[in-house]
Design a protein around this motif. Structure first.
Motif, PDB file in Angstrom:
ATOM      1  N   ASN A 188       0.831  -1.212   0.000  1.00  0.00           N
ATOM      2  CA  ASN A 188       0.000   0.000   0.000  1.00  0.00           C
ATOM      3  C   ASN A 188       0.865   1.260   0.000  1.00  0.00           C
ATOM      4  O   ASN A 188       0.535   2.251  -0.648  1.00  0.00           O
ATOM      5  CB  ASN A 188      -0.938   0.016   1.201  1.00  0.00           C
TER       6      ASN A 188
ATOM      7  N   LYS B 281       2.201   1.645  -3.471  1.00  0.00           N
ATOM      8  CA  LYS B 281       1.128   2.144  -4.338  1.00  0.00           C
ATOM      9  C   LYS B 281       0.897   3.634  -4.100  1.00  0.00           C
ATOM     10  O   LYS B 281       0.757   4.408  -5.055  1.00  0.00           O
ATOM     11  CB  LYS B 281      -0.160   1.359  -4.073  1.00  0.00           C
TER      12      LYS B 281
ATOM     13  N   GLN C 215       1.426   6.666  -6.767  1.00  0.00           N
ATOM     14  CA  GLN C 215       0.358   7.611  -7.097  1.00  0.00           C
ATOM     15  C   GLN C 215       0.832   9.054  -6.917  1.00  0.00           C
ATOM     16  O   GLN C 215       0.522   9.927  -7.729  1.00  0.00           O
ATOM     17  CB  GLN C 215      -0.879   7.334  -6.240  1.00  0.00           C
TER      18      GLN C 215
END
Length: 84
Positions: A8, A11, A15
């Motif tokens: 996470n 990620k 982003q």
């Protein structure tokens, strides 16, 4: 002791990175549009390109010794030298 980064977190960092890239691309697009909409800027760019192309042709003719009927003008070379 270092801790492992979670999927996470990877990620989220990706982003954030993609968001910064998009912001930069948007800025480049805006600046490019502003410059290309500026007639004086475009006129100056054209003058620089004309001068650089003329220099390349003159050099090619001087180096040619009447061996060829065609000359290659490299826009990449102009860009690499900051002339285009």
């Amino acid at each position: 002791m270092s801790r492992l980064i979670t999927a996470n977190e990877v990620k989220q960092k990706q982003q954030e990175h993609n968001s910064r890239i998009q912001v930069n691309e948007d800025l480049v697009e805006q600046v490019t549009h502003e410059l290309m909409s500026n007639d004086e800027f475009v006129k100056e760019c054209n003058a620089v390109m004309d001068k650089s192309i003329t220099k390349q042709v003159e050099q090619a003719v001087a180096d040619d010794n009447n061996d060829t009927d065609h000359f290659y003008i490299s826009m990449t070379d102009l860009a690499d030298r900051g002339e285009f």
